[in-house]
Write a protein that holds these residues in place. Structure first.
Motif, PDB file in Angstrom:
ATOM      1  N   MET A   1      44.868  27.728  33.189  1.00 32.02           N
ATOM      2  CA  MET A   1      44.785  28.586  34.304  1.00 32.02           C
ATOM      3  C   MET A   1      45.576  28.309  35.609  1.00 32.02           C
ATOM      4  SD  MET A   1      44.007  31.693  34.375  1.00 32.02           S
ATOM      5  CE  MET A   1      43.064  31.905  32.956  1.00 32.02           C
ATOM      6  N   ASP A   2      45.594  26.964  35.731  1.00 27.31           N
ATOM      7  CA  ASP A   2      46.422  26.677  37.159  1.00 27.31           C
ATOM      8  C   ASP A   2      47.771  26.873  37.006  1.00 27.31           C
ATOM      9  OD1 ASP A   2      44.263  23.901  38.059  1.00 27.31           O
ATOM     10  OD2 ASP A   2      43.760  26.136  38.319  1.00 27.31           O
ATOM     11  N   ARG A   3      48.099  26.598  36.062  1.00 28.20           N
ATOM     12  CA  ARG A   3      49.570  26.889  35.680  1.00 28.20           C
ATOM     13  C   ARG A   3      50.032  28.481  35.553  1.00 28.20           C
ATOM     14  NH1 ARG A   3      50.498  24.016  30.053  1.00 28.20           N
ATOM     15  NH2 ARG A   3      52.275  25.464  29.875  1.00 28.20           N
ATOM     16  N   ASP A 306      44.776  47.342  25.369  1.00 32.89           N
ATOM     17  CA  ASP A 306      45.654  47.608  26.527  1.00 32.89           C
ATOM     18  C   ASP A 306      45.163  47.310  27.793  1.00 32.89           C
ATOM     19  OD1 ASP A 306      47.118  48.809  24.484  1.00 32.89           O
ATOM     20  OD2 ASP A 306      46.297  50.838  24.539  1.00 32.89           O
ATOM     21  N   PHE A 307      44.079  46.665  27.886  1.00 32.90           N
ATOM     22  CA  PHE A 307      43.458  46.375  29.194  1.00 32.90           C
ATOM     23  C   PHE A 307      43.063  44.855  29.343  1.00 32.90           C
ATOM     24  CE2 PHE A 307      42.253  50.757  28.020  1.00 32.90           C
ATOM     25  CZ  PHE A 307      42.496  51.416  29.242  1.00 32.90           C
ATOM     26  N   ASP A 308      42.953  44.508  30.732  1.00 29.46           N
ATOM     27  CA  ASP A 308      42.621  43.187  30.988  1.00 29.46           C
ATOM     28  C   ASP A 308      41.873  43.153  32.229  1.00 29.46           C
ATOM     29  OD1 ASP A 308      43.836  40.830  29.363  1.00 29.46           O
ATOM     30  OD2 ASP A 308      45.722  41.939  29.892  1.00 29.46           O
ATOM     31  N   ALA A 309      41.092  42.008  32.447  1.00 30.28           N
ATOM     32  CA  ALA A 309      40.232  42.099  33.612  1.00 30.28           C
ATOM     33  C   ALA A 309      40.281  40.270  34.490  1.00 30.28           C
ATOM     34  CB  ALA A 309      38.693  42.464  33.318  1.00 30.28           C
ATOM     35  N   ILE A 310      39.899  40.689  35.636  1.00 26.06           N
ATOM     36  CA  ILE A 310      39.526  39.486  36.461  1.00 26.06           C
ATOM     37  C   ILE A 310      38.356  39.735  37.288  1.00 26.06           C
ATOM     38  CG2 ILE A 310      40.334  38.183  38.173  1.00 26.06           C
ATOM     39  CD1 ILE A 310      43.282  38.994  37.689  1.00 26.06           C
ATOM     40  N   ILE A 311      37.471  38.946  36.888  1.00 28.90           N
ATOM     41  CA  ILE A 311      36.211  39.016  37.662  1.00 28.90           C
ATOM     42  C   ILE A 311      35.734  37.691  38.331  1.00 28.90           C
ATOM     43  CG2 ILE A 311      33.631  39.316  37.022  1.00 28.90           C
ATOM     44  CD1 ILE A 311      34.412  40.372  34.291  1.00 28.90           C
ATOM     45  N   ILE A 312      35.527  38.304  39.458  1.00 26.30           N
ATOM     46  CA  ILE A 312      34.776  36.940  40.404  1.00 26.30           C
ATOM     47  C   ILE A 312      33.383  37.070  40.575  1.00 26.30           C
ATOM     48  CG2 ILE A 312      34.984  36.024  42.832  1.00 26.30           C
ATOM     49  CD1 ILE A 312      37.704  37.427  43.071  1.00 26.30           C
ATOM     50  N   ASP A 313      32.714  36.144  40.007  1.00 18.43           N
ATOM     51  CA  ASP A 313      31.247  36.207  40.110  1.00 18.43           C
ATOM     52  C   ASP A 313      30.689  35.810  41.270  1.00 18.43           C
ATOM     53  OD1 ASP A 313      31.058  33.263  40.081  1.00 18.43           O
ATOM     54  OD2 ASP A 313      30.941  33.110  38.081  1.00 18.43           O
ATOM     55  N   ALA A 314      29.272  35.819  41.269  1.00 15.58           N
ATOM     56  CA  ALA A 314      28.479  35.419  42.357  1.00 15.58           C
ATOM     57  C   ALA A 314      28.740  34.020  43.355  1.00 15.58           C
ATOM     58  CB  ALA A 314      26.968  35.962  41.992  1.00 15.58           C
ATOM     59  N   ALA A 315      29.235  33.135  42.273  1.00 17.70           N
ATOM     60  CA  ALA A 315      29.407  31.716  42.823  1.00 17.70           C
ATOM     61  C   ALA A 315      30.845  31.754  42.951  1.00 17.70           C
ATOM     62  CB  ALA A 315      29.094  30.790  41.711  1.00 17.70           C
ATOM     63  N   LEU A 316      31.601  32.944  43.244  1.00 24.41           N
ATOM     64  CA  LEU A 316      33.072  32.961  43.698  1.00 24.41           C
ATOM     65  C   LEU A 316      33.944  32.243  42.451  1.00 24.41           C
ATOM     66  CD1 LEU A 316      32.994  32.310  47.275  1.00 24.41           C
ATOM     67  CD2 LEU A 316      33.627  34.346  46.018  1.00 24.41           C
ATOM     68  N   MET A 318      36.257  32.559  39.111  1.00 24.31           N
ATOM     69  CA  MET A 318      37.272  33.532  38.410  1.00 24.31           C
ATOM     70  C   MET A 318      36.862  33.597  37.121  1.00 24.31           C
ATOM     71  SD  MET A 318      40.643  34.131  40.499  1.00 24.31           S
ATOM     72  CE  MET A 318      40.736  34.717  42.213  1.00 24.31           C
ATOM     73  N   HIS A 319      37.108  34.587  36.339  1.00 20.88           N
ATOM     74  CA  HIS A 319      36.846  34.842  34.904  1.00 20.88           C
ATOM     75  C   HIS A 319      37.743  35.735  34.478  1.00 20.88           C
ATOM     76  CE1 HIS A 319      32.737  32.811  34.744  1.00 20.88           C
ATOM     77  NE2 HIS A 319      32.529  33.413  36.054  1.00 20.88           N
ATOM     78  N   TYR A 320      38.544  35.533  33.405  1.00 23.36           N
ATOM     79  CA  TYR A 320      39.931  36.241  32.920  1.00 23.36           C
ATOM     80  C   TYR A 320      39.546  36.659  31.750  1.00 23.36           C
ATOM     81  CZ  TYR A 320      42.055  33.923  36.967  1.00 23.36           C
ATOM     82  OH  TYR A 320      42.394  33.564  38.061  1.00 23.36           O
TER      83      TYR A 320
END
Length: 329
Positions: A1-3, A306-316, A318-320
């Protein structure tokens, strides 16, 4: 993910280096509509009068839809439906019927996480005054849902099976308006454009050989960016708990994205960004996934190719979604 994030950074440098020389060829305009700031940028056509006409047409379209779909405007079409549909079927035009059908589809898809009847509970909150309803006040409203909205596509009518129902299209209307504006530009021959309205945006083409760079706000430091995305030909919507909220006496953040199951602000997520083919759907899905939470929300998006998501949870954290993950090696 960092890359993957590093690749974004490299593209960003290239975009800045290449785009500066073309700044004068872009038509830009901003205005207020639908209680938010709308910004418009497109690669200018050769006809200056047509460019000016397109800017006015986009403003008029947002104004038209605001007048039609604003439930706080007593003269709007939606307010008429809210006032009359419990007494019997109310006939609506094809555009509003399609929006209501799209909303119903999103409710079914998200198992009720997206629900335009949230206004039936939402009116109990006053975010300006910092007031929230008690559990006793919420209890009678919890039985209300999109299932109380009966749509007859053949007759083009709407009927409420409960007199307490109120519709609010705030979770889908801005996305629809953005799509409509993009269609206006495309029909006139514009090939490169960016329109945003609050958390909803649509990109037409690229930025003349470079990606558009869209920033996602840091949910606890909105003046900073959590990530920047190089994108083209896509819609992108973000829902966050930092736009409309107050901190109550217990120190809890009370925000406007309500869970239809409880009538209370959804928990566990601070920000959701959805990418997809049109802003109507990304607008609705960003709300739905916020309510569903990380696990269920990602499961939904991963079933939608056809869709993608980036979620930032309560602990900050990131989920992809799967489509944004870069394989190792």
């Amino acid at each position: 993910m960092d890359r993957w994030i590093l690749a974004f950074g490299l593209l960003l440098v290239c975009w800045h280096a290449g785009a500066q020389g073309e700044a004068k060829q872009w038509c830009q305009h901003a205005f207020q509509a639908m209680t938010t700031r709308v910004s418009l940028e497109f690669y200018c056509l050769e006809d200056a009068a047509l460019n000016a006409s397109l800017v006015r047409a986009v403003e008029r379209e947002f104004s038209r839809l605001d007048t039609k779909l604003n439930r706080y405007d007593a003269g709007s079409t939606l307010s008429h439906v809210n006032a009359q549909a419990a007494a019997g079927p109310v006939r609506v035009d094809g555009e509003l019927m399609r929006l209501l059908q799209a909303s119903h589809h999103m409710a079914l898809l998200s198992e009720g996480a997206f629900d335009i009847t949230f206004a039936s509970t939402g009116y109990l909150y006053d975010f300006r005054a910092g007031l929230q309803p008690t559990s006793e006040q919420l209890a009678p409203q919890q039985a209300l849902s999109y299932r109380n909205v009966l749509l007859d596509a053949n007759a083009s009518t709407v009927h409420f099976s409960d007199s307490r129902i109120l519709l609010d299209l705030g979770g889908i209307a801005k996305g629809y308006a953005v799509d409509q504006a993009i269609q206006l530009l495309r029909s006139a021959g514009v090939a490169h454009a960016h329109i945003s309205a609050g958390g909803d945006a649509r990109l037409l083409g690229d930025k003349k050989g470079y990606p558009w760079v869209i920033a996602i706000k840091h949910p606890r430091a909105p003046e900073q960016h959590a990530v920047r995305l190089p994108l083209s030909d896509v819609a992108i919507s973000t829902s966050g708990d930092y736009e409309r909220f107050f901190i109550n006496e217990a120190g809890e953040r009370v925000h406007h994205i309500l869970s239809p199951n409880t009538g209370k602000p959804a928990q566990g997520v601070q920000s959701v960004t959805i990418l997809g083919p049109n802003a109507l759907q990304t607008d609705a899905l960003s709300t739905a996934v916020f309510v569903m939470g990380v696990e269920q929300g990602l499961a939904l998006i991963n079933r939608m190719p056809d869709f993608d998501a980036i979620i930032i949870d309560a602990a900050l954290k990131m989920h992809y979604s799967n489509g944004l993950m870069v394989p190792e090696g």
